[in-house]
Design an enzyme around this catalytic site. Structure first.
Site, short mmCIF file in Angstrom:
data_model
loop_
_atom_site.label_atom_id
_atom_site.label_comp_id
_atom_site.label_asym_id
_atom_site.label_seq_id
_atom_site.Cartn_x
_atom_site.Cartn_y
_atom_site.Cartn_z
CE LYS A 150 -8.48 -3.93 3.88
NZ LYS A 150 -7.54 -2.96 3.33
CG ASP A 161 -3.33 3.52 4.24
OD1 ASP A 161 -4.35 3.30 4.92
OD2 ASP A 161 -3.07 2.90 3.18
CD1 TRP A 194 -1.98 -2.27 1.95
CD2 TRP A 194 -2.86 -1.49 0.04
NE1 TRP A 194 -2.92 -3.17 1.51
CE2 TRP A 194 -3.47 -2.72 0.36
CE3 TRP A 194 -3.25 -0.82 -1.12
CZ2 TRP A 194 -4.46 -3.29 -0.45
CZ3 TRP A 194 -4.23 -1.38 -1.92
CH2 TRP A 194 -4.82 -2.60 -1.59
C1 LIG Z 1 -7.04 -2.45 2.02
C2 LIG Z 1 -6.07 -1.35 2.12
C3 LIG Z 1 -6.03 -0.32 1.16
C4 LIG Z 1 -6.91 -0.29 -0.07
O1 LIG Z 1 -8.21 0.05 0.22
P1 LIG Z 1 -9.29 0.31 -0.95
O2 LIG Z 1 -10.46 0.83 -0.19
O3 LIG Z 1 -9.54 -1.01 -1.60
O4 LIG Z 1 -8.72 1.30 -1.90
C5 LIG Z 1 -5.12 0.70 1.37
N1 LIG Z 1 -4.30 0.71 2.42
C6 LIG Z 1 -4.30 -0.26 3.36
C7 LIG Z 1 -3.36 -0.19 4.52
C8 LIG Z 1 -5.20 -1.32 3.24
O5 LIG Z 1 -5.22 -2.29 4.16
#
Ligand SMILES: *Cc1c(COP(=O)(O)O)cnc(C)c1O
Length: 362
Positions: free
Chosen positions: A197, A173, A104
């Protein structure tokens, strides 16, 4: 377990607290005596105003955020933020620092590159397939922000402590560990987390942005890509993902009123992590893929002695009511995602199963 539900170890979309799902079910046809479902009411109604405002209030209270911070609910997934951050925050002559700790982070860096925004990768753990979190990083004093991924969902690593940036605002993030532990939010200029998540269903990304970052947003961006416009309109410049926001509100309520806040949540998460890691460390049959000082309390990645055994493990776990244990294809092996909503009993059941599997196949 109830209602024939399994222990869900999927990485995302992922397990939600059962009381939250039950509340959604109970109120689904007639929300708050409106005679309509939450999926049928106007986002301009006072019913929805109450939902979004309560979600914001609870989020800020849980994190101890003051009025400098704005909580936004945006569509486009977490991945849109990889582009929106440099678009909004980096002007001519500005540069940002990035730490690359996995899939990511790599994608976030890629978007800055596509947009031709000046950026530096100040540290990376790519040399060992992202099995660790880099230490003693030198950040550039004049960077507008320092971007990190707080928990690496795929590689199974997590920042135990956030880095000292020497005053450069952190951007994180936090998709896969948001609300899993308390932290000092005052060092952050922006925090973002896809809901699917740890805090809700897919379809919405929560963005928490500080005033000084908001001031950087240029006026020449398309409206839907501007943090400033979304903040000015309280996330209702257009129709927000109403149902997902409602679910987040209920998850925040659960965190406050049932769990008892983020310190209590962290205690439970540490207990779950210890159950699994202590067992793995002692076994020799299961091997964690992340360095000990970097491993994640949310996504536990591990290997078995062979790929055939890994396949059999995932298959038999599924037959025993434990789903989602297959690792991400880029790492292989197995992964148990044990987010906030995974009960301690679920992790105990997994460890019991792992013991029995090792006995038979070890
Ligand atoms: C799952 C995830 C993403 C991607 O998320 P989307 O909503 O599918 O764009 C980005 N960063 C992290 C840390 C993730 O676990």
């Amino acid at each position: 377990m109830s209602e024939n539900r399994i222990y869900n170890f999927n990485a995302g979309p992922a397990v939600l607290p059962l009381p939250v799902l039950q509340e959604i079910q109970a109120s689904f046809l007639n929300f708050n005596s409106s005679g309509m479902s939450i999926t049928e009411i106007s986002h301009r109604s006072s019913w929805f105003d109450d939902v979004i405002n309560d979600a914001v209030t609870r989020t800020k209270r849980l994190l101890g955020l003051d009025d400098k911070f704005h909580v936004l609910f945006l569509g486009g997934g977490t991945s849109l933020q990889f582009a929106m951050i440099p678009m909004n925050l980096l002007g001519d002559g500005d540069s940002a620092d990035y730490v690359n700790t996995g899939t990511w982070s790599t994608k976030a860096i890629k978007e800055a590159k596509i947009l031709k925004k000046s950026h530096k990768v100040v540290a990376s753990s790519e040399d060992r397939n992202f099995a660790y979190i880099p230490k003693n990083i030198k950040f550039n004093k004049d960077a507008v922000y320092a971007h990190i991924t707080s928990n690496n969902t795929i590689k199974g690593t997590q920042w135990a402590q956030f880095p000292d940036t020497g005053g450069v605002p952190l951007i994180a993030d936090m998709s896969s560990d948001f609300m899993s532990r308390p932290f000092d939010a005052s060092k952050f200029g922006l925090i973002y987390a896809g809901a699917q998540k740890n805090i809700g269903p897919a379809g919405v990304c929560m963005v928490i942005i500080r005033d000084d970052m908001l001031k950087r947003c240029p006026d020449n961006l398309p409206s839907m890509l501007s943090y400033k416009i979304h903040a000015d309109k309280n996330s209702m410049y257009n129709t927000p993902p109403c149902f997902s926001v409602y679910c987040i509100q209920l998850v925040m309520k659960w965190l406050e009123e049932t769990v008892g806040g983020l310190s209590a949540m962290e205690t439970i998460n540490r207990k779950k992590g210890a159950l699994l890691y202590d067992f793995m460390d002692a076994s020799g049959f299961y091997k964690g893929t992340a360095d000990k000082d970097s491993r994640s309390l949310m996504n536990v990645t591990f290997r078995l002695p062979s790929e055939d055994l890994e396949k059999l493990f995932v298959k038999q776990a599924t037959e025993n009511g434990m789903g989602g244990l297959k690792g991400h294809r880029s790492v292989g092996g197995c992964r148990a995602s044990i987010y906030n909503a995974m009960p301690v009993e679920g992790v105990k059941a997994l460890v019991d199963f792992m013991k029995a599997f090792e006995k038979k196949n070890g």
